[in-house]
Design a protein around this motif. Sequence first.
Motif, PDB file in Angstrom:
ATOM      1  N   LEU A 134       0.900  -1.128   0.059  1.00 25.61           N
ATOM      2  CA  LEU A 134      -0.136  -0.005  -0.234  1.00 25.61           C
ATOM      3  C   LEU A 134       1.021   1.340  -0.105  1.00 25.61           C
ATOM      4  CD1 LEU A 134      -2.993  -0.980   2.507  1.00 25.61           C
ATOM      5  CD2 LEU A 134      -2.779  -1.241  -0.070  1.00 25.61           C
ATOM      6  N   VAL A 135       2.077   1.195   0.817  1.00 21.96           N
ATOM      7  CA  VAL A 135       2.828   2.364   0.940  1.00 21.96           C
ATOM      8  C   VAL A 135       3.550   2.639  -0.550  1.00 21.96           C
ATOM      9  CG1 VAL A 135       4.928   3.327   1.634  1.00 21.96           C
ATOM     10  CG2 VAL A 135       3.523   2.223   3.175  1.00 21.96           C
ATOM     11  N   VAL A 136       3.876   1.426  -1.157  1.00 26.58           N
ATOM     12  CA  VAL A 136       4.450   1.541  -2.651  1.00 26.58           C
ATOM     13  C   VAL A 136       3.459   2.016  -3.401  1.00 26.58           C
ATOM     14  CG1 VAL A 136       5.586   0.169  -4.406  1.00 26.58           C
ATOM     15  CG2 VAL A 136       6.317   0.015  -2.197  1.00 26.58           C
ATOM     16  N   ASP A 137       2.215   1.573  -3.557  1.00 23.12           N
ATOM     17  CA  ASP A 137       1.232   2.033  -4.220  1.00 23.12           C
ATOM     18  C   ASP A 137       0.973   3.615  -4.092  1.00 23.12           C
ATOM     19  OD1 ASP A 137       0.505  -0.151  -5.516  1.00 23.12           O
ATOM     20  OD2 ASP A 137      -0.967  -0.689  -3.925  1.00 23.12           O
ATOM     21  N   TYR A 138       1.072   4.062  -2.965  1.00 24.66           N
ATOM     22  CA  TYR A 138       0.810   5.450  -2.824  1.00 24.66           C
ATOM     23  C   TYR A 138       1.914   6.410  -3.221  1.00 24.66           C
ATOM     24  CZ  TYR A 138      -0.618   9.955  -0.625  1.00 24.66           C
ATOM     25  OH  TYR A 138      -0.993  11.113  -0.454  1.00 24.66           O
ATOM     26  N   LEU A 139       3.085   5.973  -3.047  1.00 26.07           N
ATOM     27  CA  LEU A 139       4.250   6.789  -3.603  1.00 26.07           C
ATOM     28  C   LEU A 139       4.344   6.608  -4.925  1.00 26.07           C
ATOM     29  CD1 LEU A 139       7.043   5.664  -0.953  1.00 26.07           C
ATOM     30  CD2 LEU A 139       5.762   7.741  -0.836  1.00 26.07           C
ATOM     31  N   HIS A 140       3.981   5.677  -5.714  1.00 26.93           N
ATOM     32  CA  HIS A 140       4.291   5.517  -7.112  1.00 26.93           C
ATOM     33  C   HIS A 140       3.120   6.306  -7.645  1.00 26.93           C
ATOM     34  CE1 HIS A 140       5.053   3.966 -10.904  1.00 26.93           C
ATOM     35  NE2 HIS A 140       3.851   3.409 -10.981  1.00 26.93           N
ATOM     36  N   ALA A 141       1.705   6.164  -7.183  1.00 28.20           N
ATOM     37  CA  ALA A 141       0.638   6.739  -8.061  1.00 28.20           C
ATOM     38  C   ALA A 141      -0.113   7.683  -7.218  1.00 28.20           C
ATOM     39  CB  ALA A 141      -0.160   5.812  -8.529  1.00 28.20           C
ATOM     40  N   ARG A 142       0.214   7.961  -5.864  1.00 31.38           N
ATOM     41  CA  ARG A 142      -0.624   8.882  -5.068  1.00 31.38           C
ATOM     42  C   ARG A 142      -1.836   8.396  -4.835  1.00 31.38           C
ATOM     43  NH1 ARG A 142       3.414  10.289  -3.348  1.00 31.38           N
ATOM     44  NH2 ARG A 142       4.489  12.181  -3.066  1.00 31.38           N
ATOM     45  N   ARG A 143      -2.222   7.190  -5.182  1.00 36.39           N
ATOM     46  CA  ARG A 143      -3.526   6.465  -4.808  1.00 36.39           C
ATOM     47  C   ARG A 143      -3.301   4.872  -4.606  1.00 36.39           C
ATOM     48  NH1 ARG A 143      -5.437   3.605  -9.181  1.00 36.39           N
ATOM     49  NH2 ARG A 143      -7.244   3.804  -8.619  1.00 36.39           N
ATOM     50  N   ILE A 144      -3.960   4.473  -4.177  1.00 40.70           N
ATOM     51  CA  ILE A 144      -4.220   2.962  -3.625  1.00 40.70           C
ATOM     52  C   ILE A 144      -5.395   2.352  -4.537  1.00 40.70           C
ATOM     53  CG2 ILE A 144      -4.586   1.345  -1.879  1.00 40.70           C
ATOM     54  CD1 ILE A 144      -3.608   3.264  -0.102  1.00 40.70           C
TER      55      ILE A 144
END
Length: 202
Positions: free
Chosen positions: A37-47
Amino acid sequence: MQALLELAPLIAFLVAYYAAGLYAATAVLMVAMALLLVVDYLHARRIPPMHALSALLVFAFGAATLLLRDQRFIQWKPTVFFWLVSVAFLGSFWIGRQTLVERLMGALTGAQETSGSRRIPWKRLNALWVVFYALLGAANLAVAFNASEATWVNFKVFGLPAATLLFLLPQVMWLVRQSRHNEPQAASSPAAGTAREPGTGG
């Protein structure tokens, strides 16, 4: 890259299981999902909704597994996830302008962008996904409670993703072929010709 990220929690779960058992693997899976979830948010600013739902279920069923020392909770998690997704596909028949499969796979293949995309039987495909996820959830329960623990772990890590891939790949290939087949028709239609005239006249 995205596929590897999605498989990373499962791989971590498998390694931890063979190293220290199911309870340790459950804890590792919970941590891995949080990191995803952290990687998702850092990569695309969304989950992605699917990741959020899966993580929520992992946290809930994983915590119950560890607190109650009962493996049945974590074994139920894939089934609950698949059945909730099946209900989501079913509900999309009546909620929203498009079925869920059209929103997901139409954007993936570009089939939504062609004027001939109406010829694609989206509702039938959507119904197929409803049945598929319902059956996948039932299959998980059948393996979890009728086979050995190790067999279920391997089925969860390898069998469920493989079944999903084998189900998805032919549909993606067919949709891509349909969208390409419809492109010449869209380009030669009267509406398409009218839309191009202002540009050529300028």
